[in-house]
Design an enzyme around this catalytic site. Sequence first.
Site, mmCIF file in Angstrom:
data_model
loop_
_atom_site.group_PDB
_atom_site.id
_atom_site.type_symbol
_atom_site.label_atom_id
_atom_site.label_comp_id
_atom_site.label_asym_id
_atom_site.label_seq_id
_atom_site.Cartn_x
_atom_site.Cartn_y
_atom_site.Cartn_z
ATOM 1 N N GLU A 119 1.179 7.447 1.481
ATOM 2 C CA GLU A 119 0.776 7.146 0.106
ATOM 3 C C GLU A 119 -0.572 6.432 0.095
ATOM 4 O O GLU A 119 -0.814 5.531 0.885
ATOM 5 C CB GLU A 119 1.840 6.227 -0.516
ATOM 6 N N ARG B 225 -0.150 -9.425 0.899
ATOM 7 C CA ARG B 225 1.268 -9.053 0.854
ATOM 8 C C ARG B 225 1.971 -9.541 2.100
ATOM 9 O O ARG B 225 1.567 -9.196 3.210
ATOM 10 C CB ARG B 225 1.400 -7.548 0.732
ATOM 11 N N SER C 219 -0.926 4.160 -6.173
ATOM 12 C CA SER C 219 0.142 4.096 -7.184
ATOM 13 C C SER C 219 -0.509 3.841 -8.520
ATOM 14 O O SER C 219 -1.490 3.095 -8.593
ATOM 15 C CB SER C 219 1.078 2.921 -6.928
ATOM 16 N N ARG D 193 -6.359 2.437 3.696
ATOM 17 C CA ARG D 193 -5.619 3.698 3.862
ATOM 18 C C ARG D 193 -6.520 4.901 3.614
ATOM 19 O O ARG D 193 -6.362 5.949 4.238
ATOM 20 C CB ARG D 193 -4.415 3.729 2.925
ATOM 21 N N ARG E 272 0.416 1.284 9.224
ATOM 22 C CA ARG E 272 -0.237 1.506 7.933
ATOM 23 C C ARG E 272 -0.095 0.353 6.944
ATOM 24 O O ARG E 272 -0.395 0.502 5.770
ATOM 25 C CB ARG E 272 0.243 2.824 7.317
ATOM 26 N N HIS E 273 0.398 -0.795 7.403
ATOM 27 C CA HIS E 273 0.480 -1.976 6.533
ATOM 28 C C HIS E 273 -0.368 -3.107 7.061
ATOM 29 O O HIS E 273 -0.389 -3.377 8.255
ATOM 30 C CB HIS E 273 1.925 -2.474 6.426
ATOM 31 N N GLU F 187 4.222 -8.631 3.860
ATOM 32 C CA GLU F 187 5.052 -7.546 4.386
ATOM 33 C C GLU F 187 5.733 -8.044 5.648
ATOM 34 O O GLU F 187 5.073 -8.529 6.556
ATOM 35 C CB GLU F 187 4.187 -6.339 4.781
HETATM 36 P P1 AMO Z 1 1.016 -0.505 -4.785
HETATM 37 O O1 AMO Z 1 1.845 -1.675 -4.437
HETATM 38 O O2 AMO Z 1 1.622 0.845 -4.556
HETATM 39 O O3 AMO Z 1 0.614 -0.533 -6.336
HETATM 40 O O4 AMO Z 1 -0.366 -0.592 -4.030
HETATM 41 C C1 AMO Z 1 -1.397 0.352 -4.279
HETATM 42 C C2 AMO Z 1 -1.980 0.870 -2.980
HETATM 43 O O5 AMO Z 1 -2.484 -0.213 -2.193
HETATM 44 C C3 AMO Z 1 -2.314 0.070 -0.821
HETATM 45 N N1 AMO Z 1 -1.488 -0.967 -0.193
HETATM 46 C C4 AMO Z 1 -1.598 -1.383 1.086
HETATM 47 N N2 AMO Z 1 -2.419 -1.040 2.070
HETATM 48 C C5 AMO Z 1 -2.287 -1.648 3.249
HETATM 49 N N3 AMO Z 1 -1.380 -2.609 3.511
HETATM 50 C C6 AMO Z 1 -0.509 -3.005 2.547
HETATM 51 N N4 AMO Z 1 0.384 -3.962 2.809
HETATM 52 C C7 AMO Z 1 -0.608 -2.386 1.260
HETATM 53 N N5 AMO Z 1 0.069 -2.519 0.101
HETATM 54 C C8 AMO Z 1 -0.493 -1.662 -0.765
HETATM 55 C C9 AMO Z 1 -1.649 1.435 -0.733
HETATM 56 C C10 AMO Z 1 -0.972 1.561 -2.076
HETATM 57 O O6 AMO Z 1 -0.783 2.897 -2.445
HETATM 58 N N6 AMO Z 1 -0.377 -2.597 -9.133
HETATM 59 C C11 AMO Z 1 -0.113 -1.335 -8.482
HETATM 60 C C12 AMO Z 1 -1.222 -0.338 -8.721
HETATM 61 C C13 AMO Z 1 -1.321 0.137 -10.156
HETATM 62 O O7 AMO Z 1 -0.309 0.553 -10.728
HETATM 63 O O8 AMO Z 1 -2.445 0.114 -10.674
HETATM 64 C C14 AMO Z 1 0.066 -1.597 -6.987
HETATM 65 O O9 AMO Z 1 -0.322 -2.602 -6.447
HETATM 66 O O10 AMO Z 1 -2.662 2.414 -0.568
#
Ligand code: AMO
Length: 434
Positions: free
Chosen positions: A357, A211, A360, A408, A219-220, A213
């Site tokens: 979080e 990602r 999701s 996380r 936390r990212h 970001e």
């Molecule tokens: P989402 O985008 O909420 O959902 O991602 C799911 C979980 O992945 C983790 N996460 C991350 N951890 C660290 N750094 C990041 N940049 C990052 N981005 C996401 C988080 C987050 O809650 N496709 C949906 C899931 C689904 O519906 O099955 C999805 O990707 O813990």
Amino acid sequence: MQDRTYTADAEPGDTVTVAGWVHEIRDLGGIAFLILRDTTGKIQVKFEKEEMDDDLVETGLGVHRESVIVVTGDVEEEPRAPTGVEVTPASVEVLAEADPQLPLDPSGKVDAELSTRLDNRTLDLRKEEVKAIFEIRAEILRSVREAFRSLGCTEINTPKIVATGTEGGTELFPITYFGREAFMNQSPQLFKQLMVGSGLERVFEIGPIFRAEEHNTPRHLNEATSIDFESAFADHTEAMDACEEVVRAAYEGVAENCQKELEALDLTDEFEVPPEEFPRLTYEEAIERINATGELDEQLVWGDDLPTEGEKALGEDVGSHYFITDWPAEIKPFYIKDHDDDEQLSTGFDMMHPRMELVSGGQREHRYDHLVEGFEQQGLDPEAFEYYTKMFKYGMPPHAGWGLGCERLVMTMLGLPNIREGVLFPRDRQRLSP
Ligand code: AMO
Ligand code: ATP
């Protein structure tokens, strides 16, 4: 290495060959002690200078800290030694000299900045409490795999180089794929969904997600590990049940198999396996409770995403893992199904740790016409996703699933201040190597 004994297994009366790093040398004059460290622990090697061969003493005591050595000798009980036993060496061999100037102190006596630690992960991971994080991470993954297997899931691996993004267009890393535009995958979302319509039905994947970001937060990550679940013939409530089970299994595995590591992290007393059921709050209840805390400058209204401060306030209020369900359809992605009796309301859910979080998920839109409509509403070109949408014309059962961020989970389970502590070689905006 043949005939090597781990320090933890050295018993009084044994003649052993131990191999590892020079943790410390204490020279008291007539007597000196070298503490040798390996992956299982430490052992004291005693040098009584007057009674030993000069070369042996010189080799053993002339070596710099963190050099790699092999010692052969007899093990004896010694109550004053750190582990109650010590080795009197018959031979010492230096396998790899360490530079006397180390970028960080693996004995942990001198603290180092996180960036120095990450630049020198090999040395950093010689520290017991750092190593413990990764032993626990491995146990989490082992327990999670086992939990998925008892839920009847098949482990899959899906491509990480893809033609389309899924989780919003701005967070994609573009790459060139033989002259064509391609991306690093943000989520196995579409592929795992395609599997529930195959003969596999119920799947899980543990793999990297990428990602782009923009923000730099504790936390990212730009490369994270996603633990994904997807099941045919399931709705969002069953997906939440599976989520509780998998997260609990991770905690249980650590409680059962990582007591030594929890001790190294000073967490033995506070470590708790979460209860079987996590409270399930609707989005509406969540915004009401956040508003009632008075922590936000502006009151939240229906349709708002939950700001970080709001999540924190609610997390403190609830005080345990919990779900937020029934989100406004407009702020959940196209692949999440709306409630049949209320199109404004989605079956999407988030699973929260009080700090942030973790998950999701939701029930998915499996009806072809609704799915294509959803793409259009979200400004995505359904034709670019034809490889995905067309399978919904050939018998796609109702299904649901979720994604859990592995780092996380590690971070919240162990109370780590920064997500980077739970990744061997984290990728963030600044960090591309090591
Ligand atoms: P989402 O985008 O909420 O959902 O991602 C799911 C979980 O992945 C983790 N996460 C991350 N951890 C660290 N750094 C990041 N940049 C990052 N981005 C996401 C988080 C987050 O809650 N496709 C949906 C899931 C689904 O519906 O099955 C999805 O990707 O813990
Ligand atoms: P010993 O007590 O074996 O006769 P020594 O007289 O050769 O030892 P000292 O100079 O008296 O050596 O010891 C220095 C310090 O090291 C003392 O505080 C002693 O308690 C400690 N010491 C001695 N031997 C050991 C050992 N095997 N393990 C840990 N500490 C030790």
